[in-house]
Every structure is written in structure tokens, then in C-alpha cells.
Design a protein around this motif. Structure first.
Motif, PDB file in Angstrom:
ATOM      1  N   ALA A  90       0.819  -1.213   0.000  1.00 33.18           N
ATOM      2  CA  ALA A  90       0.000   0.000   0.000  1.00 33.18           C
ATOM      3  C   ALA A  90       0.854   1.263   0.000  1.00 33.18           C
ATOM      4  O   ALA A  90       0.388   2.339  -0.388  1.00 33.18           O
ATOM      5  CB  ALA A  90      -0.931   0.004   1.211  1.00 33.18           C
ATOM      6  N   LEU A  91       2.126   1.149   0.440  1.00 35.75           N
ATOM      7  CA  LEU A  91       3.022   2.301   0.467  1.00 35.75           C
ATOM      8  C   LEU A  91       3.786   2.482  -0.841  1.00 35.75           C
ATOM      9  O   LEU A  91       4.583   3.414  -0.959  1.00 35.75           O
ATOM     10  CB  LEU A  91       4.023   2.157   1.626  1.00 35.75           C
ATOM     11  CG  LEU A  91       3.440   2.080   3.040  1.00 35.75           C
ATOM     12  CD1 LEU A  91       4.556   1.889   4.051  1.00 35.75           C
ATOM     13  CD2 LEU A  91       2.629   3.337   3.360  1.00 35.75           C
ATOM     14  N   LEU A  92       3.540   1.599  -1.802  1.00 37.43           N
ATOM     15  CA  LEU A  92       4.329   1.607  -3.036  1.00 37.43           C
ATOM     16  C   LEU A  92       3.523   2.093  -4.239  1.00 37.43           C
ATOM     17  O   LEU A  92       3.610   1.548  -5.342  1.00 37.43           O
ATOM     18  CB  LEU A  92       4.888   0.203  -3.309  1.00 37.43           C
ATOM     19  CG  LEU A  92       5.812  -0.358  -2.221  1.00 37.43           C
ATOM     20  CD1 LEU A  92       6.237  -1.776  -2.561  1.00 37.43           C
ATOM     21  CD2 LEU A  92       7.031   0.544  -2.032  1.00 37.43           C
ATOM     22  N   GLY A  93       2.727   3.119  -4.027  1.00 40.75           N
ATOM     23  CA  GLY A  93       2.008   3.745  -5.130  1.00 40.75           C
ATOM     24  C   GLY A  93       1.054   2.791  -5.829  1.00 40.75           C
ATOM     25  O   GLY A  93       0.228   2.125  -5.193  1.00 40.75           O
ATOM     26  N   ALA A  94       1.190   2.694  -7.152  1.00 40.94           N
ATOM     27  CA  ALA A  94       0.269   1.891  -7.961  1.00 40.94           C
ATOM     28  C   ALA A  94       0.731   0.444  -8.109  1.00 40.94           C
ATOM     29  O   ALA A  94       0.209  -0.284  -8.964  1.00 40.94           O
ATOM     30  CB  ALA A  94       0.109   2.531  -9.335  1.00 40.94           C
ATOM     31  N   THR A  95       1.670   0.004  -7.280  1.00 43.28           N
ATOM     32  CA  THR A  95       2.236  -1.342  -7.434  1.00 43.28           C
ATOM     33  C   THR A  95       1.181  -2.433  -7.278  1.00 43.28           C
ATOM     34  O   THR A  95       1.194  -3.435  -8.013  1.00 43.28           O
ATOM     35  CB  THR A  95       3.375  -1.566  -6.429  1.00 43.28           C
ATOM     36  OG1 THR A  95       4.357  -0.532  -6.598  1.00 43.28           O
ATOM     37  CG2 THR A  95       4.028  -2.923  -6.636  1.00 43.28           C
ATOM     38  N   LYS A  96       0.274  -2.267  -6.347  1.00 43.28           N
ATOM     39  CA  LYS A  96      -0.763  -3.283  -6.153  1.00 43.28           C
ATOM     40  C   LYS A  96      -1.637  -3.408  -7.400  1.00 43.28           C
ATOM     41  O   LYS A  96      -1.949  -4.524  -7.841  1.00 43.28           O
ATOM     42  CB  LYS A  96      -1.632  -2.943  -4.945  1.00 43.28           C
ATOM     43  CG  LYS A  96      -2.678  -4.009  -4.634  1.00 43.28           C
ATOM     44  CD  LYS A  96      -3.467  -3.664  -3.374  1.00 43.28           C
ATOM     45  CE  LYS A  96      -4.491  -4.762  -3.078  1.00 43.28           C
ATOM     46  NZ  LYS A  96      -5.282  -4.453  -1.851  1.00 43.28           N
ATOM     47  N   LYS A  97      -2.009  -2.286  -7.970  1.00 41.12           N
ATOM     48  CA  LYS A  97      -2.829  -2.297  -9.184  1.00 41.12           C
ATOM     49  C   LYS A  97      -2.054  -2.929 -10.340  1.00 41.12           C
ATOM     50  O   LYS A  97      -2.620  -3.705 -11.129  1.00 41.12           O
ATOM     51  CB  LYS A  97      -3.243  -0.865  -9.533  1.00 41.12           C
ATOM     52  CG  LYS A  97      -4.177  -0.760 -10.730  1.00 41.12           C
ATOM     53  CD  LYS A  97      -4.579   0.687 -10.970  1.00 41.12           C
ATOM     54  CE  LYS A  97      -5.508   0.806 -12.181  1.00 41.12           C
ATOM     55  NZ  LYS A  97      -5.900   2.232 -12.425  1.00 41.12           N
ATOM     56  N   THR A  98      -0.772  -2.629 -10.433  1.00 37.28           N
ATOM     57  CA  THR A  98       0.069  -3.208 -11.491  1.00 37.28           C
ATOM     58  C   THR A  98       0.176  -4.715 -11.318  1.00 37.28           C
ATOM     59  O   THR A  98       0.084  -5.476 -12.293  1.00 37.28           O
ATOM     60  CB  THR A  98       1.470  -2.582 -11.459  1.00 37.28           C
ATOM     61  OG1 THR A  98       1.362  -1.169 -11.646  1.00 37.28           O
ATOM     62  CG2 THR A  98       2.354  -3.173 -12.543  1.00 37.28           C
ATOM     63  N   ARG A  99       0.365  -5.161 -10.075  1.00 34.46           N
ATOM     64  CA  ARG A  99       0.459  -6.601  -9.810  1.00 34.46           C
ATOM     65  C   ARG A  99      -0.824  -7.306 -10.196  1.00 34.46           C
ATOM     66  O   ARG A  99      -0.800  -8.374 -10.815  1.00 34.46           O
ATOM     67  CB  ARG A  99       0.783  -6.850  -8.331  1.00 34.46           C
ATOM     68  CG  ARG A  99       0.965  -8.333  -7.994  1.00 34.46           C
ATOM     69  CD  ARG A  99       1.424  -8.520  -6.565  1.00 34.46           C
ATOM     70  NE  ARG A  99       0.404  -8.145  -5.601  1.00 34.46           N
ATOM     71  CZ  ARG A  99       0.567  -8.208  -4.270  1.00 34.46           C
ATOM     72  NH1 ARG A  99       1.728  -8.616  -3.778  1.00 34.46           N
ATOM     73  NH2 ARG A  99      -0.392  -7.846  -3.453  1.00 34.46           N
ATOM     74  N   GLU A 100      -1.950  -6.726  -9.855  1.00 33.43           N
ATOM     75  CA  GLU A 100      -3.236  -7.340 -10.197  1.00 33.43           C
ATOM     76  C   GLU A 100      -3.415  -7.425 -11.716  1.00 33.43           C
ATOM     77  O   GLU A 100      -3.939  -8.414 -12.226  1.00 33.43           O
ATOM     78  CB  GLU A 100      -4.370  -6.541  -9.568  1.00 33.43           C
ATOM     79  CG  GLU A 100      -4.432  -6.682  -8.042  1.00 33.43           C
ATOM     80  CD  GLU A 100      -5.452  -5.748  -7.421  1.00 33.43           C
ATOM     81  OE1 GLU A 100      -5.986  -4.876  -8.149  1.00 33.43           O
ATOM     82  OE2 GLU A 100      -5.710  -5.874  -6.200  1.00 33.43           O
ATOM     83  N   ALA A 101      -2.977  -6.393 -12.430  1.00 34.54           N
ATOM     84  CA  ALA A 101      -3.086  -6.407 -13.895  1.00 34.54           C
ATOM     85  C   ALA A 101      -2.216  -7.505 -14.494  1.00 34.54           C
ATOM     86  O   ALA A 101      -2.614  -8.176 -15.459  1.00 34.54           O
ATOM     87  CB  ALA A 101      -2.689  -5.047 -14.453  1.00 34.54           C
ATOM     88  N   LEU A 102      -1.026  -7.712 -13.935  1.00 38.80           N
ATOM     89  CA  LEU A 102      -0.138  -8.759 -14.418  1.00 38.80           C
ATOM     90  C   LEU A 102      -0.701 -10.142 -14.112  1.00 38.80           C
ATOM     91  O   LEU A 102      -0.629 -11.055 -14.941  1.00 38.80           O
ATOM     92  CB  LEU A 102       1.243  -8.598 -13.792  1.00 38.80           C
ATOM     93  CG  LEU A 102       2.088  -7.453 -14.366  1.00 38.80           C
ATOM     94  CD1 LEU A 102       3.255  -7.130 -13.451  1.00 38.80           C
ATOM     95  CD2 LEU A 102       2.596  -7.812 -15.760  1.00 38.80           C
ATOM     96  N   ILE A 103      -1.265 -10.298 -12.943  1.00 40.79           N
ATOM     97  CA  ILE A 103      -1.861 -11.592 -12.587  1.00 40.79           C
ATOM     98  C   ILE A 103      -3.023 -11.902 -13.526  1.00 40.79           C
ATOM     99  O   ILE A 103      -3.217 -13.054 -13.934  1.00 40.79           O
ATOM    100  CB  ILE A 103      -2.312 -11.577 -11.109  1.00 40.79           C
ATOM    101  CG1 ILE A 103      -1.077 -11.575 -10.192  1.00 40.79           C
ATOM    102  CG2 ILE A 103      -3.207 -12.773 -10.792  1.00 40.79           C
ATOM    103  CD1 ILE A 103      -1.389 -11.380  -8.726  1.00 40.79           C
ATOM    104  N   HIS A 104      -3.767 -10.890 -13.903  1.00 37.62           N
ATOM    105  CA  HIS A 104      -4.955 -11.097 -14.741  1.00 37.62           C
ATOM    106  C   HIS A 104      -4.594 -11.700 -16.100  1.00 37.62           C
ATOM    107  O   HIS A 104      -5.403 -12.441 -16.684  1.00 37.62           O
ATOM    108  CB  HIS A 104      -5.696  -9.772 -14.934  1.00 37.62           C
ATOM    109  CG  HIS A 104      -6.981  -9.915 -15.699  1.00 37.62           C
ATOM    110  ND1 HIS A 104      -7.074  -9.633 -17.060  1.00 37.62           N
ATOM    111  CD2 HIS A 104      -8.221 -10.341 -15.317  1.00 37.62           C
ATOM    112  CE1 HIS A 104      -8.308  -9.873 -17.462  1.00 37.62           C
ATOM    113  NE2 HIS A 104      -9.035 -10.294 -16.441  1.00 37.62           N
ATOM    114  N   ILE A 105      -3.410 -11.416 -16.627  1.00 37.03           N
ATOM    115  CA  ILE A 105      -3.065 -11.936 -17.962  1.00 37.03           C
ATOM    116  C   ILE A 105      -2.841 -13.445 -17.948  1.00 37.03           C
ATOM    117  O   ILE A 105      -2.727 -14.067 -19.010  1.00 37.03           O
ATOM    118  CB  ILE A 105      -1.806 -11.238 -18.530  1.00 37.03           C
ATOM    119  CG1 ILE A 105      -0.564 -11.638 -17.760  1.00 37.03           C
ATOM    120  CG2 ILE A 105      -1.991  -9.733 -18.559  1.00 37.03           C
ATOM    121  CD1 ILE A 105       0.716 -11.103 -18.355  1.00 37.03           C
TER     122      ILE A 105
END
Length: 508
Positions: free
Chosen positions: A234-249
């Protein structure tokens, strides 16, 4: 991924890491002042203990320059000592002639649980405990056999075809010099070729789709060291959203559309599908972790091998001549179709290419080999040494101190492309204090923690280099030296601290 020194965001993250670590240190110091009677004390028979006034200060010193930090403690305490890093007591063994006494202690020194916890937290899938997921760990590891033997031959052939496809796409119309940044170029080619080899080709507009995936991967990869050190996502900006996008592929509906998915990925999917308690998200997160493992260190390793070859024209000339000779002996020609092909055995026979790759490993890898002590026990080392270790502590090897030891490697700061060649064959004999070392180069870990995909990774790098030196003339157009970024110390191959401009054109 572009590197021109640290960006403003990276500097902020470095500051965040320092603040986070010092905050933990301040809390530990407060606890020490309140409960000084409970502070750890060295017991009889244990390695020398480096305590320090602030328990977490060692983490900052290690992060800044791990080799110098450990060497200073070695000078103070000897070849084995214990230090507290980020709340864990870690005993380091600095004498490489003693490494084998650590790697063979399977039951008392374990790696699996520690690695599982780190991967689960970093890649966002449930921890794979034996109680909840019986035999999952063992079944997944059986799949790594595909990365060896006949399975490795098939992967090597597939990687070669994909590299041919990418080089033809990039250079078939090229006639003059093209400029770019070397790390960005290596990342682009190796990510796309590796992704297609393992996860298959996209049904439409594959170059664009994989480029978009690579951009997301690069953003996540830049934050990987912070996730590994337990900084909340949560302290790393948009990293969580980026990780979720990568997992989705890697969700089943998207994976099923790709063509020629590799056998190893198909096997992993079949194993994960047997566990009904795993959601599609959890299975996809496993695939994402495997993707990161396949390219996270291979890309920077490829960069360093290419960087040192271009930086040393005499090395590039010898490697190119060796490859040209192999092409001639196998009846192949350097045609405009970029269709040269090397088998695994042929790649193994290129001793100067092999040496150059391993020399670049020696100069750029910073993996830390970690074992968790499972029970109080007595570690017996050569020379009648015995050391008591505590349950829950960690035992660590830090190979960069070996790789940069002038007694083992003369002039260790100098790239010597033929360092691992002797009398026209691969050199495997290196010595410390007059004794031949069993472990002299450790870019892939050791024992049970040794990377199962190491053979495929080395083949990928060699194939990329073979294509580059066979088809392209290359030179730097910046007069600067690229250094190592220590932010990943302990985690694998170090990234460059900046990118460098180069240019290339088809060989005439």
C-alpha cells in the motif's frame, strides 16, 4: 525499462526504505531501553555476535554496500559471525571452503518454508502449506525436470525460433546504424522471446500486447526489492494495481487463447487445477511468479554479458570468431533471414562464449544463499570447528565476497572473458588457501535452493548473444562506465545504475 540514474520516485522509495528501516530500529531501540534484560546474548559455543547500539542499523549498512559491510565484520570476528538484519539473526559463513558443510544439511537447515513465505507475500497467492495443499510443493517441483534433458532441448529450440522471429522483425529492413539504450534493448528482446517460449504467442498483434505486458512487468520489478523486505504494498504507489493487472493476464480464459504454450507451463496448470480450494486468481498469481522467476534475473544478466563484450572489442572478436567457426562447421550461413540455429550441445561447445557469460555472472550476481535453522544443533566445519546454532536463526552465504576474492580470482574488478577457459576447455579448478574449491561460482544458489531453470537461463543468454554478434556490429556512443545498483543485493543479478546509449547495424 530506462535507467538514467535514479528517478525522483526511486529516490523517494530509497528514502522510504531508510525511514521504514530506521522506524523499525527506533522501535527496537525503545524495546531495548525498556527491556534491556531480554536483549540477545551470545551463548557458549555460538558464533561471535555483532549487536550494535541500534539493532536495525546493520540493515542500512548492508543495503548500502553488503560486501564491504560483511568483510568489515569478518575482519573483526573471523570467518563466521552472527548479525541482526531486519529483525532476523543471520550467521554468515565467509570461508568458501566451508560452503559444502552448509548445503548438505538438509533437515536441520531448510529453505523451502522461508522461500514460500516470501513468494506468497510478494506475488499474492496463498502460502502453500502441506496441511492445506498436500503434495502441491512436491508436484510443482517435479515439473522442473522439463527444464532439463529432452524438455530443455525443446525449450532451447523454441527460444531460438522466437529470437529469429524478433530479430527479423527488428532488423530485416535495417541497412545503417540504429541507436538505442542497451538495457532497454536487452529487456525488450529477452522479455518477448522468453514470454513466447514459455507462455505462447498472442493470437493477434503479439509484439504490441507483449510490449504492454513488459511495461507493467518493469514497473512491478522496480518495486520488487521493497516488497521482498516487507514494505507494505500500500506504500508503493500503484504497485498493487500493477500486480493485479499482471496476474490477470494469466487467467484461464486468456491463457487458453495463446498458441504453443510450453510443456512446463501446461504441466504447472494441470497441477494447480487439481486443488479446488485455489481460485483462478491464485493460480494466475502462481503463473505470474513463474514468469518473474524466468526473466527477473535473466534480463539484467543478458545486459551485463552484452555490455562487457561491447566494452571489450578483443573479447567480442574472439567470441564472434568462435561462433562463425561453429556456423561454418555445421554448414550454416549468415543469411538475411536470421535463421541460424544452435542446439544445446553446440551452445555448450562454445567455450569462450560460455566463459564470457560466466565472467559476467561473477561480476554482477549478488544472490544470498539462506537456510533457516530448524532446531538447535551443532554445525561441524572443516578443521575441527563446531558452532552452536539456534532454532529460528538463519545461516547465510554471500557469494559476491567469493566472486571478488583476489586470492580466488586475480584482478577481480577486471572483466576477463577467458577466465573460465584453460587449454581450450572449460576451467573448473579454483583455489583458496591452496585448497580446490567445490563452490567457486554461485550465480544460481546452492543445494536445495539452486535455481532449477539455470540451464535454460544460460542457454537463453547464449542464444541472444550469438544472434547479436553474428548479425550485428555494435559500439557504444557514450563514453561512460555503468555501475552496479546495490538495491537488489541478496536477491539475484544486480541491475545497472544507468543505461547506456549504443548503436548497431547489420554486419556486411
Amino acid at each position: 525499462m530506462l535507467f538514467s540514474g535514479f528517478s525522483g520516485e526511486e529516490k523517494a522509495l530509497q528514502w522510504l526504505f531508510s525511514v521504514y528501516t530506521l522506524t523499525l530500529g527506533a522501535a527496537a531501540l525503545l524495546a531495548y531501553l525498556c527491556f534491556s534484560g531480554s536483549r540477545r546474548r551470545r551463548r557458549a559455543g555460538e558464533p561471535p555476535l555483532e549487536t550494535g547500539w541500534i539493532p536495525y542499523l546493520g540493515a542500512l549498512q548492508f543495503h548500502k554496500n553488503p560486501s564491504n559491510f560483511l568483510k568489515s565484520l569478518q575482519k573483526k570476528h573471523g570467518d563466521i559471525f552472527t548479525v541482526q538484519l531486519l529483525g532476523k539473526y543471520m550467521s554468515f559463513i565467509m570461508d568458501p571452503s566451508q560452503y559444502q558443510y552448509v548445503t548438505k544439511r538438509g533437515k536441520q537447515l531448510d529453505f523451502t518454508e522461508f522461500a514460500g513465505q516470501m513468494a506468497s507475500r510478494t506475488f499474492d497467492y496463498p502460502q502453500m502449506s502441506e496441511a492445506k495443499f498436500p503434495q502441491l510443493h512436491d508436484n510443482m517441483h517435479k515439473g522442473y525436470k522439463i527444464l532439463q534433458g529432452e524438455g530443455l532441448n525443446e525449450l532451447t529450440d523454441s527460444m531460438m525460433r522466437n529470437l529469429q522471429h524478433i530479430f527479423k522483425w527488428k532488423f530485416s529492413q535495417a541497412t545503417d546504424w540504429r541507436t538505442g539504450k542497451l538495457y532497454e534493448f536487452c529487456c525488450s528482446v529477452m522479455f518477448e522471446a522468453s514470454f513466447m517460449t514459455l507462455y505462447g504467442k498472442e493470437p493477434t498483434d503479439g509484439h504490441k500486447v507483449i510490449s504492454e505486458i513488459r511495461d507493467k512487468f518493469s514497473k512491478f520489478d522496480a518495486k520488487f526489492p521493497y516488497l521482498f523486505t516487507s514494505i507494505p504494498i500500500a506504500l508503493l504507489g500503484a504497485t498493487k494495481k500493477t500486480r493485479e493487472a499482471l496476474i490477470h493476464i494469466f487467467f484461464p480464459d486468456i491463457m487458453s487463447k495463446r498458441l504453443t504454450v510450453s510443456e512446463v507451463v501446461q504441466y504447472r496448470s494441470s497441477v494447480l487445477d487439481k486443488y479446488e480450494q485455489l481460485r483462478d486468481y491464485d493460480k494466475a498469481a502462481h503463473h505470474f511468479a513463474f514468469m518473474w522467476a524466468s526473466v527477473g534475473n535473466t534480463i539484467p544478466a543478458t545486459f551485463w554479458a552484452m555490455y562487457y563484450l561491447v566494452q571489450h572489442p578483443e573479447a567480442l572478436a574472439v567470441v564472434r570468431d568462435e561462433i562463425d567457426h561453429l556456423l561454418k562447421s555445421t554448414g550454416q550461413t549468415r543469411s538475411p533471414e536470421y535463421n541460424i540455429h544452435f542446439t544445446k550441445d553446440q551452445l555448450d561447445a562454445l567455450v569462450y562464449l560460455d566463459s564470457a557469460v560466466h565472467e559476467s555472472f561473477r561480476m554482477s550476481t549478488a544472490s544470498m544463499n539462506i537456510r533457516v535453522v530448524q532446531q538447535d544443533f551443532l554445525l561441524k566445519l572443516e578443521g575441527n570447528q563446531e558452532w552452536s546454532l539456534r532454532k529460528g536463526d538463519m545461516l547465510a552465504l554471500f557469494p559476491p565476497t567469493l566472486h571478488n576474492d583476489p586470492e580466488v580470482y586475480s584482478d577481480p574488478e577486471v572483466f576477463q572473458f577467458d577466465r573460465f577457459v584453460e587449454n581450450g576447455a572449460k576451467k573448473t579448478s579454483f583455489y583458496k588457501r591452496g585448497k580446490k574449491l567445490k563452490y567457486y561460482l554461485m550465480p544460481f544458489g546452492s543445494g536445495v535452493s539452486k535455481c532449477p531453470g539455470r540451464f535454460f537461463a544460460v542457454n537463453e543468454i547464449k542464444q541472444f548473444l550469438a544472434m547479436m554478434v553474428t548479425y550485428l556490429d555494435m559500439e557504444f556512443i557514450e563514453n561512460k562506465k555503468v555501475g552496479l545498483d546495490n538495491s537488489r543485493s541478496g536477491l539475484g543479478v544486480l541491475l545497472p545504475d544507468s543505461d547506456i546509449q549504443f548503436r548497431c547495424k547489420p554486419r556486411r
